[in-house]
Design a protein around this motif. Structure first.
Motif, PDB file in Angstrom:
ATOM      1  N   GLU A 166       0.817  -1.225   0.000  1.00 46.92           N
ATOM      2  CA  GLU A 166       0.000   0.000   0.000  1.00 46.92           C
ATOM      3  C   GLU A 166       0.845   1.267   0.000  1.00 46.92           C
ATOM      4  O   GLU A 166       0.344   2.346  -0.307  1.00 46.92           O
ATOM      5  CB  GLU A 166      -0.946  -0.011   1.200  1.00 46.92           C
ATOM      6  N   SER A 167       2.128   1.143   0.365  1.00 46.53           N
ATOM      7  CA  SER A 167       3.001   2.324   0.364  1.00 46.53           C
ATOM      8  C   SER A 167       3.421   2.721  -1.048  1.00 46.53           C
ATOM      9  O   SER A 167       3.996   3.797  -1.247  1.00 46.53           O
ATOM     10  CB  SER A 167       4.257   2.054   1.200  1.00 46.53           C
ATOM     11  N   PHE A 168       3.181   1.860  -2.025  1.00 47.13           N
ATOM     12  CA  PHE A 168       3.629   2.152  -3.393  1.00 47.13           C
ATOM     13  C   PHE A 168       3.017   3.436  -3.952  1.00 47.13           C
ATOM     14  O   PHE A 168       3.565   4.030  -4.873  1.00 47.13           O
ATOM     15  CB  PHE A 168       3.317   0.981  -4.344  1.00 47.13           C
ATOM     16  N   VAL A 169       1.876   3.857  -3.406  1.00 50.99           N
ATOM     17  CA  VAL A 169       1.273   5.104  -3.919  1.00 50.99           C
ATOM     18  C   VAL A 169       2.217   6.288  -3.746  1.00 50.99           C
ATOM     19  O   VAL A 169       2.105   7.291  -4.455  1.00 50.99           O
ATOM     20  CB  VAL A 169      -0.074   5.440  -3.242  1.00 50.99           C
ATOM     21  N   HIS A 170       3.149   6.172  -2.804  1.00 51.54           N
ATOM     22  CA  HIS A 170       4.071   7.290  -2.539  1.00 51.54           C
ATOM     23  C   HIS A 170       5.330   7.218  -3.407  1.00 51.54           C
ATOM     24  O   HIS A 170       6.151   8.117  -3.366  1.00 51.54           O
ATOM     25  CB  HIS A 170       4.469   7.290  -1.061  1.00 51.54           C
ATOM     26  N   SER A 171       5.473   6.143  -4.164  1.00 50.66           N
ATOM     27  CA  SER A 171       6.708   5.964  -4.935  1.00 50.66           C
ATOM     28  C   SER A 171       6.699   6.848  -6.181  1.00 50.66           C
ATOM     29  O   SER A 171       5.645   7.144  -6.733  1.00 50.66           O
ATOM     30  CB  SER A 171       6.854   4.501  -5.369  1.00 50.66           C
ATOM     31  N   LYS A 172       7.893   7.196  -6.611  1.00 50.22           N
ATOM     32  CA  LYS A 172       8.022   7.991  -7.839  1.00 50.22           C
ATOM     33  C   LYS A 172       8.715   7.209  -8.955  1.00 50.22           C
ATOM     34  O   LYS A 172       8.744   7.626 -10.107  1.00 50.22           O
ATOM     35  CB  LYS A 172       8.810   9.289  -7.552  1.00 50.22           C
ATOM     36  N   PHE A 173       9.301   6.073  -8.585  1.00 48.84           N
ATOM     37  CA  PHE A 173       9.962   5.241  -9.583  1.00 48.84           C
ATOM     38  C   PHE A 173       9.743   3.793  -9.166  1.00 48.84           C
ATOM     39  O   PHE A 173      10.192   3.375  -8.096  1.00 48.84           O
ATOM     40  CB  PHE A 173      11.459   5.571  -9.639  1.00 48.84           C
ATOM     41  N   ILE A 174       9.009   3.068  -9.985  1.00 49.79           N
ATOM     42  CA  ILE A 174       8.631   1.706  -9.594  1.00 49.79           C
ATOM     43  C   ILE A 174       9.168   0.705 -10.620  1.00 49.79           C
ATOM     44  O   ILE A 174       8.902   0.848 -11.814  1.00 49.79           O
ATOM     45  CB  ILE A 174       7.097   1.574  -9.491  1.00 49.79           C
ATOM     46  N   ILE A 175       9.920  -0.264 -10.124  1.00 56.97           N
ATOM     47  CA  ILE A 175      10.359  -1.364 -11.005  1.00 56.97           C
ATOM     48  C   ILE A 175       9.563  -2.610 -10.627  1.00 56.97           C
ATOM     49  O   ILE A 175       9.608  -3.060  -9.476  1.00 56.97           O
ATOM     50  CB  ILE A 175      11.859  -1.663 -10.848  1.00 56.97           C
ATOM     51  N   LYS A 205       1.324   6.224 -10.479  1.00 55.34           N
ATOM     52  CA  LYS A 205       1.563   6.770 -11.826  1.00 55.34           C
ATOM     53  C   LYS A 205       0.781   8.075 -12.000  1.00 55.34           C
ATOM     54  O   LYS A 205       1.291   9.060 -12.528  1.00 55.34           O
ATOM     55  CB  LYS A 205       1.138   5.730 -12.864  1.00 55.34           C
ATOM     56  N   LYS A 206      -0.444   8.053 -11.506  1.00 54.25           N
ATOM     57  CA  LYS A 206      -1.265   9.267 -11.579  1.00 54.25           C
ATOM     58  C   LYS A 206      -0.588  10.427 -10.853  1.00 54.25           C
ATOM     59  O   LYS A 206      -0.673  11.577 -11.246  1.00 54.25           O
ATOM     60  CB  LYS A 206      -2.623   8.973 -10.931  1.00 54.25           C
ATOM     61  N   ARG A 207       0.113  10.078  -9.781  1.00 59.31           N
ATOM     62  CA  ARG A 207       0.804  11.107  -8.997  1.00 59.31           C
ATOM     63  C   ARG A 207       2.207  11.380  -9.537  1.00 59.31           C
ATOM     64  O   ARG A 207       3.032  11.994  -8.858  1.00 59.31           O
ATOM     65  CB  ARG A 207       0.904  10.674  -7.536  1.00 59.31           C
ATOM     66  N   GLY A 208       2.516  10.826 -10.705  1.00 60.24           N
ATOM     67  CA  GLY A 208       3.775  11.203 -11.359  1.00 60.24           C
ATOM     68  C   GLY A 208       4.869  10.153 -11.379  1.00 60.24           C
ATOM     69  O   GLY A 208       5.991  10.432 -11.807  1.00 60.24           O
ATOM     70  N   ALA A 209       4.573   8.948 -10.917  1.00 58.97           N
ATOM     71  CA  ALA A 209       5.629   7.930 -10.895  1.00 58.97           C
ATOM     72  C   ALA A 209       5.886   7.368 -12.287  1.00 58.97           C
ATOM     73  O   ALA A 209       4.999   7.336 -13.137  1.00 58.97           O
ATOM     74  CB  ALA A 209       5.231   6.798  -9.952  1.00 58.97           C
ATOM     75  N   LYS A 210       7.119   6.918 -12.496  1.00 58.97           N
ATOM     76  CA  LYS A 210       7.460   6.202 -13.728  1.00 58.97           C
ATOM     77  C   LYS A 210       7.432   4.705 -13.423  1.00 58.97           C
ATOM     78  O   LYS A 210       7.978   4.262 -12.403  1.00 58.97           O
ATOM     79  CB  LYS A 210       8.856   6.623 -14.178  1.00 58.97           C
ATOM     80  N   ILE A 211       6.793   3.946 -14.300  1.00 56.73           N
ATOM     81  CA  ILE A 211       6.644   2.506 -14.068  1.00 56.73           C
ATOM     82  C   ILE A 211       7.506   1.740 -15.070  1.00 56.73           C
ATOM     83  O   ILE A 211       7.323   1.848 -16.282  1.00 56.73           O
ATOM     84  CB  ILE A 211       5.169   2.048 -14.246  1.00 56.73           C
TER      85      ILE A 211
END
Ligand SMILES: Nc1nc2c(c(=O)[nH]1)N[C@H]1C(S)=C(S)[C@@H](COP(=O)(O)OP(=O)(O)OC[C@H]3O[C@@H](n4cnc5c(=O)[nH]c(N)nc54)[C@H](O)[C@@H]3O)O[C@H]1N2
Ligand SMILES: Nc1nc2c(c(=O)[nH]1)N[C@H]1C(S)=C(S)[C@@H](COP(=O)(O)OP(=O)(O)OC[C@H]3O[C@@H](n4cnc5c(=O)[nH]c(N)nc54)[C@H](O)[C@@H]3O)O[C@H]1N2
Ligand code: SF4
Ligand SMILES: [Mo]
Length: 725
Positions: free
Chosen positions: A164-173, A194-200
C-alpha cells in the motif's frame, strides 16, 4: 411469491495468489448465489479477478466430485465407481497398515500444495497427520522458496515494503511479475502512483500485459536478470550514486560487493541479457536518483539456476541507494514474514521421527520412477491441494510413476484433474464457501477470514475433516485431531503477539479482515534506520547465514530453517548463468536453440479453471509466442499448430508470431490440462533445482519448435467442445 431471504457472509479467496481478496458470499436457501469483492477492504476494493468473479458457479460445476470413488478400470482410465466414506477410509487405512507392517511408515508419501491457502485446510493441513504416522516428509518447494531464502539472507524476516506504500513511490520497477494477471490488486496502487507522477518500469522477458501497461519495458533473455542487477550496481557505485551514509550505518559487506560489481560492467551484461549497455546505465541512474523508488519482485525471478543469486542482487539495490529511507521506498517480495502464524502448532514438525527421510515435490517424477530415494520403496502417495501432473516438472515421469501397479494412490480433489485421473481412491473435497478458515496472505498485511456459509454438495468434506477421519481410523487419539476448525484457528495464530494488538478471533469473524500491526503504510519506512532482522542487524550484502551452507527458507512449510547440509553458497550476490542457454550449453543449444518460459495463465489459477469453458474462452487455447525471425526460419506461420519439444518431452500450441517476444526465446503459459490438450507444458521443464531454496527452474529450459506433425490430438476447438461451462 414469497421473496427469498438472502444472507451475506464474510468470505476470502482461498487460492494461491498474493492478493488474498476479502469477499462477500451471498447465500439464498442454502445455496451460494453470488460472490463479490469486499468494497471496504483497502486492497481488494470490491473487485475480483477474471478467475473468481463467478466463483459461485465453481461450487456447483457439473463435473465436481461429490462422492468417494474407487478405481474401476485401468489406472488413468478415469473409470471409477462410487463407494461410501466408510469403505474409502477403511480401504485406505487397511492398505496403509499393511504397507507399514511390511515396509515401515516411510513407504507412504504425502503431497500437497496451495490449492487451498488456509491455515486449517491449506498446504500444511495434513502435516500433523502424516508426521504422527511417521511418513516420509515431502519438502514442497514449488514456489517462493528461492525468493524466501534470498530475502532472508539479505534482510532477515522483514515484511519489507508495504504494497500500500507504493502510492508514494516515484519510480517503480516491477521485476518478473505480471501484476495485471497475477497480483491485480497491487496494480491499483501502482496506477495511483503513476497518476501522482511515478514512472513505471517493467523488467520482463516478454511484453506481458503488465509490460504493455508500463512506461518502460526492458526485456532481458530469460534467466539473465542477475547480470542486469549486477551491472546496475556497477553503474550506481562507479557513478557515485551510492547513499554512503546509509551503506556505512546499515549494511554489511559493501567493500566486497563493490569489488565484485566493478567486474560486472553494463557492456558485459549487455552481451548476456541482450539489453543495451546504455539502457542498463540509464535504468541504474534513474533508479538511484528518483526518490522514493520501489521494487516489486515476482516469483518468476527465482525460476532458473541462478534465481536465488538474482534475487540477492536485486534485494541489495535499495540499500545501496538508501531507498529504504523514504515512505514508498524499498523492495516488496512476499509480505508474510511478520505475520503471526504458528506453524509449529499447525505442522507438528516435532512429531517427525528422527532420521525421517525428506524428498522434494519437484522431483516427484524421478522419485516414483528411476531415482527412488534411499530407504524403503514408495508404496503409497496421497495428494490433496495439488495437481502435479500439470504443475510439476518432467510430468511424463510423474504419469509413469502414477501408473505403477504397486503404488497405492489416494487423491482428494474437486475434479478429476490430470493427477486425480490416476487415483486408486478419490475423495471429494469441500470448496471455499463450504469451510471456515483464515487465508494466508503473501501480498498484503491483513488477516482474512472466510466463513462456512453453505454445506458441501454430495458427500464432499473439508481437508481437515478428511484428516480427522483418517486419524480416528488409524487410532490416533491426540487432541489436535479432535479440534474443530474454529478451535484450530484459535491455536494457529499467535493472538497475543504485538502484530495482533487489538485483534481477536471474534473481532476478525465479525469484520472479515483486520490489518496486522505492521505500521501505517502512509508513514512507515520499515528500514529507514536499518533495523534489519538479520544476525548483524544490517542489510547483509555479504550474507552471514550463507556460512551455514545451503538451506530452504520455507515460511509456511514445516521445513522452515531446516538446514540441508553444507553445499557451498556464495555469500555475495552475483550472476549465475542458466543451466540451459545458448551461451552456457552450446551442445544442447544446437538441438534446442530456444529458451522457453511458461508463466501463469491470465484466466487460470495454476491449473484451476482450465476445465471451465468460460475461463478457457477468456484465456484462449494454449499458445506459443515466437518472434518473426524464429518463425520464419522454421516456416511457421501465425496460427499454425506447433510442437514444442526437447529431450524431456513435448506439447502443442497455436503459434503466435509477434514482436512481444525477443528472437531466441518463446513464451507459453502453464495450467492447461493434458486430458484436453494431449500434453502439458511441464512435459518439457526440468526438475533440476535453482541455486537457493531448492527452487524450481521452469524458466531455464531449452527447446525447439516445429510445425505439428500429423498426430491425432484433441487440440484447440476440441478443447472448448469437450469442456462444460
Ligand atoms: N511450467 C510451470 N510450472 C509451474 C509454474 C510455472 O510458472 N510454470 N508455477 C509453479 C508454482 S509458482 C506453483 S505455486 C505450482 C502450483 O502447483 P499446484 O498447487 O499443484 O497447482 P494447482 O493447479 O493450483 O493445483 C491445486 C489443486 O488443488 C485442488 N484444490 C483446491 N482446493 C482444494 C481443497 O480445498 N481441497 C483439496 N483436496 N483440493 C483442492 C484444485 O482443484 C487443484 O487441482 O505450480 C508450479 N508449476
Ligand atoms: N492469473 C493468475 N494469477 C496467479 C496465478 C495464476 O496461475 N494465474 N498463480 C499465482 C501463483 S502460485 C504465483 S507464484 C504468482 C506468480 O506471479 P508472477 O511472479 O507474476 O509469475 P509469472 O506469471 O509466472 O511470471 C511473471 C512474469 O515473469 C516473466 N519471466 C519469466 N521468467 C523470467 C526471467 O527469467 N526474467 C524476467 N525478467 N522475466 C521472466 C514472465 O514472462 C511473466 O510475465 O501468481 C499468482 N497469481
Ligand atoms: S485469485 Fe487472487 S485476485 Fe483473484 S479473487 Fe483470488 S485473491 Fe483475488
Ligand atoms: Mo506459486
Amino acid at each position: 411469491m414469497q421473496e427469498k431471504l438472502r444472507t451475506l457472509h464474510h468470505g476470502a479467496c482461498p487460492h494461491d495468489c498474493p492478493d488474498t481478496c476479502a469477499m462477500v458470499f451471498e447465500v439464498e436457501d442454502g445455496r451460494l448465489v453470488k460472490v463479490r469483492g469486499n468494497r471496504e477492504h483497502p486492497v481488494t476494493r470490491g473487485g475480483l479477478c477474471v478467475k473468481l468473479n463467478d466463483y459461485e458457479k465453481r461450487h456447483y460445476h457439473p463435473d465436481r466430485l461429490l462422492y468417494p470413488m474407487r478405481r474401476a478400470g485401468a489406472k488413468g482410465s478415469r473409470q471409477f465407481e462410487r463407494i461410501t466414506w466408510d469403505a474409502a477410509l477403511d480401504e485406505i487405512t487397511s492398505k496403509w497398515q499393511a504397507i507399514i507392517a511390511k515396509h515401515g511408515p516411510q513407504a507412504i508419501v504425502p503431497n500437497s500444495y496451495l490449492g487451498h491457502q488456509g491455515l486449517v485446510h491449506g498446504l500444511n493441513g495434513g502435516d500433523a497427520f502424516f508426521n504422527r504416522l511417521g511418513a516420509t516428509v515431502m519438502e514442497r518447494t514449488f514456489c517462493g522458496e528461492g525468493s524466501a531464502t534470498a530475502w532472508l539472507m539479505t534482510h532477515g524476516p522483514s515484511a519489507g515494503l508495504d504494497p500500500e506504500s507504493f502510492v508514494h513511490s516515484k519510480f517503480i520497477i516491477i521485476w518478473a511479475c505480471n501484476s495485471v494477471s497475477t497480483n491485480l490488486h497491487h496494480w491499483h496502487f501502482v496506477k495511483e502512483a503513476k497518476k501522482r507522477g511515478a514512472k513505471i518500469v517493467v523488467i520482463d522477458s516478454y511484453a506481458s500485459r503488465t509490460a504493455k501497461a508500463a512506461d518502460w519495458h526492458i526485456a532481458p533473455q530469460p534467466g539473465t536478470d542477475g547480470a542486469l542487477a549486477m551491472a546496475m550496481m556497477h553503474t550506481i557505485i562507479s557513478e557515485n550514486l551510492v547513499d554512503q551514509d546509509y551503506v556505512t550505518q546499515y549494511t554489511e559487506g559493501f567493500e566486497e560487493l563493490a569489488d565484485r560489481a566493478a567486474q560486472r560492467s553494463p557492456a558485459w551484461a549487455a552481451e548476456i541479457t541482450g539489453v543495451p549497455a546504455e539502457t542498463i546505465r540509464q535504468l541504474a541512474r534513474e533508479y538511484a536518483t528518483t526518490k522514493p523508488s520501489a521494487i516489486r519482485i515476482g516469483i518468476a525471478l527465482e525460476r532458473h539456476r541462478g534465481g536465488g543469486q538474482t534475487i540477492r542482487a536485486v534485494c541489495c539495490l535499495p540499500s545501496l541507494t538508501g531507498a529504504w529511507r523514504d515512505v514508498g521506498g524499498g523492495i516488496m517480495g512476499m509480505t508474510f514474514w511478520e505475520h503471526p502464524y504458528k506453524f509449529d502448532a499447525i505442522c507438528r514438525a516435532d512429531w517427525i521421527p528422527q532420521g525421517t527421510r525428506v524428498v522434494n515435490n519437484l522431483r516427484l517424477g524421478r522419485m516414483l520412477t528411476d531415482e527412488p530415494p534411499a530407504g524403503p520403496p514408495i508404496k503409497s502417495m496421497m495428494c490433496w491441494n495439488t495437481n502435479p501432473v500439470t504443475q510439476a516438472p518432467e510430468s511424463e515421469k510423474v504419469i509413469e510413476g502414477l501408473l505403477r501397479d504397486d503404488l497405492f494412490f489416494v487423491c482428494a480433489e474437486h475434479f478429476i484433474t490430470d493427477t486425480a485421473a490416476y487415483a486408486d481412491i478419490l475423495l471429494p473435497a469441500a470448496m471455499g464457501a463450504e469451510m471456515e478458515d483464515i487465508i494466508i496472505a503473501w501480498g498484503h498485511n491483513y488477516l482474512t477470514y472466510t466463513e462456512k456459509c453453505i454445506d458441501p454438495p454430495g458427500e464432499a468434506l473439508s481437508n481437515r475433516e478428511i484428516f480427522r477421519r483418517l486419524a480416528a481410523q488409524m487410532g490416533f487419539t491426540d487432541e489436535e485431531f479432535a479440534w474443530s476448525d474454529r478451535e484450530c484457528l484459535a491455536r494457529f495464530i499467535d493472538w497475543d503477539s504485538p502484530m495482533c494488538k487489538g485483534i481477536s478471533l471474534d473481532l476478525l469473524r465479525a469484520t472479515g479482515y483486520q490489518r496486522l500491526n505492521v505500521g501505517d503504510p502512509n508513514i512507515r519506512a520499515p528500514h529507514r534506520d536499518g533495523k534489519f532482522p538479520t544476525p548483524s542487524g544490517k542489510c547483509e550484502f555479504k550474507s552471514s547465514i550463507a556460512a551455514g551452507g545451503n538451506f530452504v527458507a520455507a515460511p509456511f512449510r514445516q521445513m522452515y530453517e531446516q538446514f540441508q547440509g553444507g553445499e557451498f553458497v556464495d555469500p555475495l550476490p552475483d550472476y549465475l548463468p542458466p543451466r540451459e542457454s545458448p551461451a552456457t550449453n552450446s551442445e544442447l543449444a544446437k538441438r534446442y536453440p530456444l529458451s522457453m518460459i511458461s508463466p501463469k495463465s491470465h484466466a487460470f489459477l495454476n491449473s484451476c479453471y482450465a476445465n471451465t469453458g468460460q475461463k478457457i474462452k477468456t484465456q484462449g487455447a494454449q499458445f506459443v509466442l515466437l518472434s518473426a525471425i524464429d518463425a520464419g526460419s522454421r516456416d511457421i506461420r501465425d496460427g499454425d499448430v506447433v510442437t514444442v519439444f526437447n529431450d524431456r518431452g513435448s506439447f502443442e500450441g497455436d503459434a503466435r508470431v509477434t514482436d512481444d517476444v525477443n528472437p531466441g526465446s518463446i513464451v507459453t503459459t502453464v495450467g492447461y490440462w493434458a486430458q484436453f490438450n494431449r500434453a502439458t507444458v511441464n512435459n518439457i521443464s526440468s526438475a533440476e533445482f535453482a541455486d537457493l531454496g531448492h527452487a524450481p527452474s521452469f524458466s531455464d529450459n531449452l527447446v525447439e519448435v516445429r510445425k505439428r506433425l500429423k498426430l491425432p490430438c484433441n487440440h484447440k476447438g476440441d478443447t472448448e467442445r469437450r469442456i462444460r461451462k
